[in-house]
Design an enzyme around this catalytic site. Sequence first.
Site, mmCIF file in Angstrom:
data_model
loop_
_atom_site.group_PDB
_atom_site.id
_atom_site.type_symbol
_atom_site.label_atom_id
_atom_site.label_comp_id
_atom_site.label_asym_id
_atom_site.label_seq_id
_atom_site.Cartn_x
_atom_site.Cartn_y
_atom_site.Cartn_z
ATOM 1 N N ARG A 236 -75.175 55.513 26.952
ATOM 2 C CA ARG A 236 -74.538 54.923 28.131
ATOM 3 C C ARG A 236 -73.027 54.928 27.890
ATOM 4 O O ARG A 236 -72.558 54.639 26.784
ATOM 5 C CB ARG A 236 -75.023 53.498 28.391
ATOM 6 C CG ARG A 236 -76.395 53.400 29.037
ATOM 7 C CD ARG A 236 -76.407 53.960 30.477
ATOM 8 N NE ARG A 236 -77.718 53.896 31.108
ATOM 9 C CZ ARG A 236 -78.617 54.879 31.089
ATOM 10 N NH1 ARG A 236 -78.366 56.003 30.453
ATOM 11 N NH2 ARG A 236 -79.772 54.752 31.723
ATOM 12 N N ASP A 260 -72.460 62.866 27.348
ATOM 13 C CA ASP A 260 -73.301 63.123 28.521
ATOM 14 C C ASP A 260 -73.163 61.968 29.510
ATOM 15 O O ASP A 260 -73.692 62.031 30.612
ATOM 16 C CB ASP A 260 -74.770 63.278 28.097
ATOM 17 C CG ASP A 260 -75.662 63.644 29.273
ATOM 18 O OD1 ASP A 260 -75.332 64.640 29.960
ATOM 19 O OD2 ASP A 260 -76.657 62.943 29.530
ATOM 20 N N GLU A 265 -68.714 56.693 35.258
ATOM 21 C CA GLU A 265 -69.368 57.877 35.829
ATOM 22 C C GLU A 265 -69.897 57.677 37.246
ATOM 23 O O GLU A 265 -70.119 58.645 37.978
ATOM 24 C CB GLU A 265 -70.521 58.335 34.924
ATOM 25 C CG GLU A 265 -71.718 57.384 34.912
ATOM 26 C CD GLU A 265 -72.872 57.885 34.033
ATOM 27 O OE1 GLU A 265 -72.619 58.256 32.882
ATOM 28 O OE2 GLU A 265 -74.012 57.901 34.527
ATOM 29 N N HIS A 297 -74.451 63.520 32.728
ATOM 30 C CA HIS A 297 -75.689 62.724 32.634
ATOM 31 C C HIS A 297 -76.920 63.599 32.935
ATOM 32 O O HIS A 297 -77.703 63.308 33.843
ATOM 33 C CB HIS A 297 -75.617 61.516 33.593
ATOM 34 C CG HIS A 297 -76.455 60.366 33.097
ATOM 35 N ND1 HIS A 297 -76.049 59.059 33.176
ATOM 36 C CD2 HIS A 297 -77.679 60.320 32.529
ATOM 37 C CE1 HIS A 297 -76.974 58.260 32.679
ATOM 38 N NE2 HIS A 297 -77.979 59.015 32.277
HETATM 39 P P1 NAI Z 1 -85.428 52.534 23.051
HETATM 40 O O1 NAI Z 1 -85.528 51.197 23.711
HETATM 41 O O2 NAI Z 1 -86.674 53.224 22.637
HETATM 42 O O3 NAI Z 1 -84.485 52.428 21.759
HETATM 43 C C1 NAI Z 1 -83.288 51.724 21.735
HETATM 44 C C2 NAI Z 1 -83.096 51.254 20.312
HETATM 45 O O4 NAI Z 1 -81.819 50.623 20.246
HETATM 46 C C3 NAI Z 1 -84.138 50.222 19.869
HETATM 47 O O5 NAI Z 1 -84.718 50.619 18.649
HETATM 48 C C4 NAI Z 1 -83.336 48.948 19.722
HETATM 49 O O6 NAI Z 1 -83.813 48.090 18.673
HETATM 50 C C5 NAI Z 1 -81.969 49.495 19.384
HETATM 51 N N1 NAI Z 1 -80.902 48.542 19.596
HETATM 52 C C6 NAI Z 1 -80.835 47.499 20.468
HETATM 53 N N2 NAI Z 1 -79.685 46.823 20.310
HETATM 54 C C7 NAI Z 1 -79.000 47.453 19.326
HETATM 55 C C8 NAI Z 1 -77.752 47.241 18.711
HETATM 56 N N3 NAI Z 1 -76.972 46.220 19.075
HETATM 57 N N4 NAI Z 1 -77.377 48.083 17.732
HETATM 58 C C9 NAI Z 1 -78.167 49.110 17.346
HETATM 59 N N5 NAI Z 1 -79.367 49.358 17.890
HETATM 60 C C10 NAI Z 1 -79.784 48.554 18.869
HETATM 61 O O7 NAI Z 1 -84.561 53.428 24.047
HETATM 62 P P2 NAI Z 1 -84.502 55.010 24.097
HETATM 63 O O8 NAI Z 1 -85.539 55.519 25.019
HETATM 64 O O9 NAI Z 1 -84.435 55.556 22.724
HETATM 65 O O10 NAI Z 1 -83.092 55.201 24.824
HETATM 66 C C11 NAI Z 1 -81.862 54.900 24.201
HETATM 67 C C12 NAI Z 1 -80.787 54.888 25.246
HETATM 68 O O11 NAI Z 1 -80.615 56.227 25.753
HETATM 69 C C13 NAI Z 1 -81.176 54.073 26.490
HETATM 70 O O12 NAI Z 1 -80.801 52.751 26.325
HETATM 71 C C14 NAI Z 1 -80.425 54.747 27.599
HETATM 72 O O13 NAI Z 1 -79.230 54.018 27.808
HETATM 73 C C15 NAI Z 1 -80.127 56.154 27.080
HETATM 74 N N6 NAI Z 1 -80.729 57.213 27.864
HETATM 75 C C16 NAI Z 1 -79.927 58.227 28.301
HETATM 76 C C17 NAI Z 1 -80.457 59.272 29.034
HETATM 77 C C18 NAI Z 1 -79.613 60.415 29.519
HETATM 78 O O14 NAI Z 1 -80.069 61.202 30.352
HETATM 79 N N7 NAI Z 1 -78.392 60.568 29.033
HETATM 80 C C19 NAI Z 1 -81.881 59.286 29.376
HETATM 81 C C20 NAI Z 1 -82.645 58.205 28.796
HETATM 82 C C21 NAI Z 1 -82.066 57.195 28.088
#
Ligand code: NAI
Length: 335
Positions: A236, A260, A265, A297
């Site tokens: 993000r 990305d 954005e 994105h």
């Molecule tokens: P997820 O929920 O599986 O993993 C997120 C991880 O971040 C979790 O393990 C959590 O414990 C950790 N986390 C939470 N707070 C934290 C902190 N303060 N410091 C370090 N780690 C922390 O989410 P997923 O599916 O892996 O997605 C990650 C991010 O990718 C999403 O939050 C979303 O913003 C972004 N995303 C971007 C996309 C794109 O098209 N560019 C598409 C899908 C997701």
Amino acid sequence: MKTAVFSSKPHDFQFLSEANQKLDRPHEFNFLELRLTEKTVRLAEGHQAVCGFVNDEFTAQVLTQLAAFGIKIIALRCAGFNNVDLEAAEQIGLPVVRVPYYSPHAVAEHTLCLMLALNRQVYRAHQRIREGDFSLHGLMGFDMFGKTVGVVGTGAIGQCVVRILNGLGCQVLAYDVHPQPAVVAAGATYVDLETVLFESDIVTLHCPLLPETHHLISAQRIERMKPGVMIINTSRGGLVDARAVIDGLKSRKIGALGLDVYEEEADLFFEDRSNDLLQDDVFARLTTFPNVLVTGHQAFFTKEALQQIAKTTVESLASFEANLPLTFQLKYSNA
Ligand code: NAI
């Protein structure tokens, strides 16, 4: 359910329609190109559900208005939910569902695509070739093998990234507020956030945008990172202080930057603005650096991901209609 689909694009029409036809009782989708904001919220009137995407603005005011129009549920066709005031939604009594897991591979592979393209300067090289310039000066990269890569956030996407990096022979340092044994098994070593940021040749961000992760990449931290560090953000935009990275690029402290996502954005991405004059000077400056690669994105944008997003979205709406438990409901208390 009669559902207003905001920010919809031709691919949303295609994939949501295909998934919808597989239901016993298909929903009635109204595809709206406009982004949901306080100005466009009235378009939701007459529907029972609203389906939104990453830059739709589910503020307290918008949610209150949606509830007043008789909207019963919000279905996000994405994983991130930083654009929703969950506390307000809960107070108003509007359930919010999302698609937490569709294709972590899509985002992880795009992350590696940015990393490798920046390292080997694929875009610059191709531009040169088109101009008949076959020289190699300025195009030197480095072996990924043996490099230290820091992964911040090791959820679904971060874990995939760790596995791919391990395959390349990188040393992977990881940080997460909830470390997972599977990540260690995949070849990463958990350390504290500072060690990940300051000891890595490449840093890639995969944690959600939360108050505590806002501008995680700040001027103070850039100062302490390795000279020439590569930073990749497919998570993000708000995780990165764009002005600080511009300073870091100008001083050559940052060797390469792959984005990305971008904090501002919402007024740029997902539309053809080639006839407009770019008003965002920070974004404009970012695109002038030869060692910056920006995509709009699109990390999620694979066929498999879109199929899964559509399937989960139509099924969540169907569950709500049938009074069944909502597997992917977001709760303010545990968000
Ligand atoms: P997820 O929920 O599986 O993993 C997120 C991880 O971040 C979790 O393990 C959590 O414990 C950790 N986390 C939470 N707070 C934290 C902190 N303060 N410091 C370090 N780690 C922390 O989410 P997923 O599916 O892996 O997605 C990650 C991010 O990718 C999403 O939050 C979303 O913003 C972004 N995303 C971007 C996309 C794109 O098209 N560019 C598409 C899908 C997701």
